[in-house]
Scaffold this active site. Structure first.
Site, PDB file in Angstrom:
ATOM      1  N   LYS A 106     -17.610  43.302  13.905  1.00  0.00           N
ATOM      2  CA  LYS A 106     -17.974  42.611  12.750  1.00  0.00           C
ATOM      3  C   LYS A 106     -18.496  41.348  12.744  1.00  0.00           C
ATOM      4  CE  LYS A 106     -13.785  44.885  10.841  1.00  0.00           C
ATOM      5  NZ  LYS A 106     -12.660  44.800  10.412  1.00  0.00           N
ATOM      6  N   LYS A 124      -6.733  39.204  13.144  1.00  0.00           N
ATOM      7  CA  LYS A 124      -6.376  40.583  13.442  1.00  0.00           C
ATOM      8  C   LYS A 124      -4.768  40.604  13.286  1.00  0.00           C
ATOM      9  CE  LYS A 124      -8.511  39.578  17.376  1.00  0.00           C
ATOM     10  NZ  LYS A 124      -9.306  40.956  17.633  1.00  0.00           N
ATOM     11  N   ARG A 125      -4.253  41.706  13.287  1.00  0.00           N
ATOM     12  CA  ARG A 125      -2.753  41.888  13.313  1.00  0.00           C
ATOM     13  C   ARG A 125      -2.162  40.968  14.564  1.00  0.00           C
ATOM     14  NH1 ARG A 125       0.226  45.617  10.752  1.00  0.00           N
ATOM     15  NH2 ARG A 125       1.847  44.303  11.336  1.00  0.00           N
ATOM     16  N   HIS A 165      -5.435  55.985  20.056  1.00  0.00           N
ATOM     17  CA  HIS A 165      -5.687  54.497  19.754  1.00  0.00           C
ATOM     18  C   HIS A 165      -5.172  53.577  20.581  1.00  0.00           C
ATOM     19  CE1 HIS A 165      -8.096  54.772  16.046  1.00  0.00           C
ATOM     20  NE2 HIS A 165      -7.517  56.065  15.886  1.00  0.00           N
ATOM     21  N   LYS A 203      -2.648  40.683  22.164  1.00  0.00           N
ATOM     22  CA  LYS A 203      -3.840  40.173  21.217  1.00  0.00           C
ATOM     23  C   LYS A 203      -3.830  38.647  21.689  1.00  0.00           C
ATOM     24  CE  LYS A 203      -4.366  43.614  17.354  1.00  0.00           C
ATOM     25  NZ  LYS A 203      -5.811  43.930  17.418  1.00  0.00           N
ATOM     26  N   THR A 229     -12.433  46.234  16.436  1.00  0.00           N
ATOM     27  CA  THR A 229     -13.533  46.367  15.708  1.00  0.00           C
ATOM     28  C   THR A 229     -13.886  44.934  15.029  1.00  0.00           C
ATOM     29  OG1 THR A 229     -11.961  47.193  13.834  1.00  0.00           O
ATOM     30  CG2 THR A 229     -13.396  48.965  15.198  1.00  0.00           C
TER      31      THR A 229
HETATM   32  C1  LIG Z   1     -11.487  44.860  11.290  1.00  0.00           C
HETATM   33  C2  LIG Z   1     -10.202  44.768  10.725  1.00  0.00           C
HETATM   34  C3  LIG Z   1      -9.054  44.758  11.485  1.00  0.00           C
HETATM   35  C4  LIG Z   1      -9.294  44.910  13.116  1.00  0.00           C
HETATM   36  O1  LIG Z   1      -9.520  43.839  13.549  1.00  0.00           O
HETATM   37  P1  LIG Z   1      -9.320  43.866  15.205  1.00  0.00           P
HETATM   38  O2  LIG Z   1      -9.836  42.419  15.777  1.00  0.00           O
HETATM   39  O3  LIG Z   1     -10.040  44.918  15.847  1.00  0.00           O
HETATM   40  O4  LIG Z   1      -7.868  43.957  15.622  1.00  0.00           O
HETATM   41  C5  LIG Z   1      -7.840  44.366  10.884  1.00  0.00           C
HETATM   42  N1  LIG Z   1      -7.648  44.091   9.643  1.00  0.00           N
HETATM   43  C6  LIG Z   1      -8.776  43.922   8.832  1.00  0.00           C
HETATM   44  C7  LIG Z   1      -8.360  43.412   7.517  1.00  0.00           C
HETATM   45  C8  LIG Z   1      -9.828  44.103   9.035  1.00  0.00           C
HETATM   46  O5  LIG Z   1     -10.935  44.024   8.321  1.00  0.00           O
END
Ligand SMILES: *Cc1c(COP(=O)(O)O)cnc(C)c1O
Length: 774
Positions: free
Chosen positions: A625, A514-515, A313, A520, A621
């Protein structure tokens, strides 16, 4: 239906359905959906079964998803309405299970959803964390962590009678298995198995999320990713990981035998997907349990290698787990002879290439104090066990999670492995549950799409492409615009209620959720905010008012990430107190970003921020979304952004920044000096220096912002300053584009129409065709 509900209410609460309060209604509905799921058809015993092993499952709330998948949401909503209630009110009392952290855990959950929707046979296996990662709160513009209990309220977990004794070097624990039924849009159901101990004790947690890390009997299943900045924390993680895999192996072999198959047929009836390195001890543990049951060692190695598959990952070195040999020897001594033998197999085959060896000697500096209390350092070799290395050698498949990421693994990070096992490597670009992240959470959009093209896209997401025939239809584009507007109004209302901050829905909603991690680059977005703020002060306004929305948790021991949160919260307060700036710019960091929040924010996003340093985000991801919900991406050529760009075409995505190849080169040659950019560019210097300005420091803890400021100009390991100017330029262009509503809505529609590839249903079909063959 109402009879069922009344019966269940009588059984659990001795009263009828309409007399229940919201929490009781939740319990009854969750019981009902569990019952219905357990009654679903079971896959045949003779089919191969997938076990998806993962330290985390960020599953989100389950009720609405289950009711939808069972096809009873509308009926239930009608009954609730007759009782003066809404489904949203019932959902509000449902706790979100605290079983995950970020993208990796969410992926695991999307996979369970898709497996089930495709009627494939596959269960998840993990740990039943009582207090989760942590719950984020803010105080004095800083993150504070508190426990996130979810088991004390009503929840959907089912206690099973499966138990197992797990032996460690110094203690034995009895494991108990809990099940969460998983729903999909298909005819079958699957299960998430969560192992726990009966002696877990939440009361040992004091002051925030601190607890005695050595008290394994009480702490083992309290937290996901306990702080590993000291040795006790790292040891606790080893205890957790072994607990997970020992139980998983027990369950896998038990089910195999219960179904009438022999241990020798393991690879025929089971496949184990190892989600990142956390569950990689499943390899020696399965070998151990097989040999204990009479299988010869060589044969056990062969069977296990054929059963297991590993997903990588990240290329961030800190996440490729390595455990001190001595720690494993102390905590899981029974695995040591097996790990040694596996290492021997490799060292005999490849004596020269140390990077392929599982156990390696690493020189380490140790601090000692002399008799006159002067510290001095000694160099000592310590033995380290490389978990990813073991996973690659002794599994049948290694995959990356987006094309660019897989290419980097092959050409760079894992190139020595790729040379000897080219046939093991493949790419499986991540995907998301379209059901959870659009069909069920953005019903208005989904219903309208159904009206336009029918509902075939729900089974085959590629059919979203049919939306392209409306690309010049202004009536349709306007309707999409109005749906986005409604979603923004909903989000503003929710944020007003929960955070007491007012967002004007006429602003652009610019979303980075995101985290929090330096790679990032939320800090780069914060510098954009500062640059815009400084321009506004000079009378130069953004082309359209913009609201920058952040959601992010920082790991409790990751100081720099917490400093970045501090910066964003200080900027938020500075702007909240400045009426003039607010006419053009708002900033908000929402509290405790989780799946529930994601489902509320994503439908409302105009801009999707995917601005990681190229080469560092394996896939992402969140990008998928937001694309699916009609946001336009601003991003670097990183992770799955590359594939998104291919699908939508470069006119419909805003790309900036250095390429992965350029970045990798800079690391290799030590060629990046942030100080040079800082010194030579006035706008960059002004933005960076604003971090320690008097204006901002009214709201700040100066030491935190000074540390961030110092880091940016002396180190900036993830090169925020390198891409900052290009980022500002491209983002302002995108904002300008928003003033041409038809053009913007066209881009938005192109994004929705071309998102089909990013459905996790497609990802699961790829895994199944190439690796699992269920
Ligand atoms: C999809 C999702 C993530 C991942 O987000 P990235 O932008 O891909 O880092 C993290 N936390 C939650 C709650 C999510 O739904």
């Amino acid at each position: 239906m109402i009879n069922n509900l009344n019966q269940l209410s009588e059984k659990i609460y001795n009263t009828d359905f309409k007399s229940l309060d919201n929490e009781q209604i939740y319990k009854v509905l969750s019981e009902l959906s569990n019952q219905m799921l357990l009654q679903r058809k079971q896959n045949s015993k003779d089919k191969r079964k997938l076990y998806y092993l993962s330290a985390e499952f960020l599953i989100g709330k389950l009720l609405k998803n289950n009711l939808e998948n069972l096809g009873i949401r509308d009926e239930i909503e009608k009954i609730l309405l007759e009782n003066g209630k809404t489904l949203a009110q019932i959902e509000a009392v449902e706790p979100e299970p605290s079983l995950g952290n970020g993208g990796l855990g969410r992926l695991a959950s999307c996979f369970l959803d898709s497996l089930t929707s495709l009627d494939l046979k596959g269960d998840g296996v993990g740990i039943n964390y009582h207090l989760g990662l942590f719950k984020q709160t803010f105080k004095n513009n800083s993150q504070l962590e508190i426990p996130n209990p979810w088991l004390e309220k009503s929840n959907a977990l089912i206690k099973t009678d499966v138990t197992n004794i797990v032996k460690f070097g110094d203690l034995e624990l009895k494991a108990v298995m809990y099940d969460l039924p998983i729903s999909g849009s298909g005819q079958t159901s699957n299960t998430l198995h969560l192992f726990d101990i009966e002696t877990a004790d939440e009361s040992i947690v004091k002051d925030g999320i601190n607890f005695d890390k050595k008290d394994i009997k009480k702490n083992l299943t309290l937290f996901l990713y306990p702080d590993d900045s000291d040795l006790d924390g790292r040891h606790l993680r080893i205890y957790q990981q072994y607990f997970m895999v020992c139980n998983a192996a027990y369950l896998i072999l038990k089910e195999l035998q219960d179904n009438g198959h022999s241990l020798d047929e393991l690879d025929k009836y089971a496949v184990v997907q190892i989600n990142d390195t956390h569950p990689s001890m499943i390899i020696p543990e399965l070998i151990r349990q097989l040999t204990q049951n009479g299988i010869a060692f060589e044969r056990a190695v062969e069977i296990v290698t054929n059963t297991c598959a590993y997903t990588n990952h990240t290329i961030l070195l800190e996440a490729l787990e390595k455990w001190p040999y001595e720690s494993l020897k102390q905590i899981v001594p029974q695995l040591i002879p097996i790990i040694n033998k596996l290492n021997e197999i490799i060292t005999e085959k490849y004596p020269e290439n140390e990077s392929l060896h599982i156990v390696r000697n690493v020189p380490m500096k140790f601090k000692k104090v002399s008799s006159i209390n002067k510290p001095y350092y000694i160099l000592k070799n310590i033995k380290i066990v490389h978990m990813a290395t073991m996973a690659i050698h002794f599994s049948k498949s290694t995959n990356g999670v987006a094309q660019l990421h897989t290419d980097i693994l092959k050409e760079d990070t894992l190139k020595d492995f790729y040379k000897i096992y080219p046939e093991k490597f493949s790419n499986k670009t991540n995907g998301i549950s379209f059901r959870r992240f659009m069909y069920y959470s953005n019903r208005q959009l989904s219903d309208y799409i159904t009206k336009l093209i029918g509902d075939g896209y729900k089974k085959d997401s590629n059919k979203l492409k049919e939306l392209m025939k409306y690309i010049d239809d202004e009536k349709v584009l306007n309707k999409f615009a109005q749906i986005k507007k409604d979603a923004k109004i909903n989000l503003s209302n929710y944020i007003k209620e929960t955070e007491n901050i007012y967002l004007d829905d006429s602003y652009i909603f610019d979303v980075q959720i995101k985290r929090l991690h330096e790679y990032k680059r939320q800090q780069m977005n914060a510098l954009y905010v500062i640059d815009t703020y400084l321009k506004i002060k000079k009378g130069i306004y953004p082309a359209h008012p913009i609201c920058v929305i952040f959601g992010a948790k920082a790991a409790p021991a990751y100081t720099m990430a917490k400093n970045i949160i501090h910066l964003i919260l200080c900027l938020q307060q500075l702007i909240e107190n400045d009426k003039d700036v607010q006419k053009h710019l708002k900033v908000i960091m929402v509290t405790n970003y989780n799946v529930d929040y994601a489902e509320k924010i994503i439908p409302a996003a105009d801009i999707s921020e995917q601005i990681s340093l190229a080469s560092k985000e394996a896939s992402g991801t969140g990008n998928m979304k937001m694309m699916l919900n009609g946001a336009v991406t601003i991003g670097t050529m990183d992770g799955a952004n590359v594939e998104i760009a291919e699908y939508v075409g470069k006119e419909n995505i805003y790309i900036f920044g250095k390429s992965a190849q350029e970045v990798i080169k800079l690391y290799e040659t030590n060629g990046y000096k942030s100080s040079e950019i800082y010194e030579n560019n006035q706008a960059v210097k002004d933005a960076v220096d604003f971090i320690i300005s008097d204006e901002l420091n009214k709201y700040a803890d100066l030491t935190k912002l000074e540390a961030l400021h110092y880091d940016l100009i002396t180190k900036d390991w993830f090169m925020a300053l390198l891409d900052l100017q290009d980022y500002i330029k491209v983002k302002n262009k995108l904002i300008e584009k928003y003033n041409d509503p038809i053009a913007y809505r066209k881009m938005s529609l192109v994004n929705i129409a071309n998102s089909g590839y990013f459905s996790a249903d497609r990802t699961i079909q790829d895994y199944n065709n190439d690796i699992w063959k269920l």
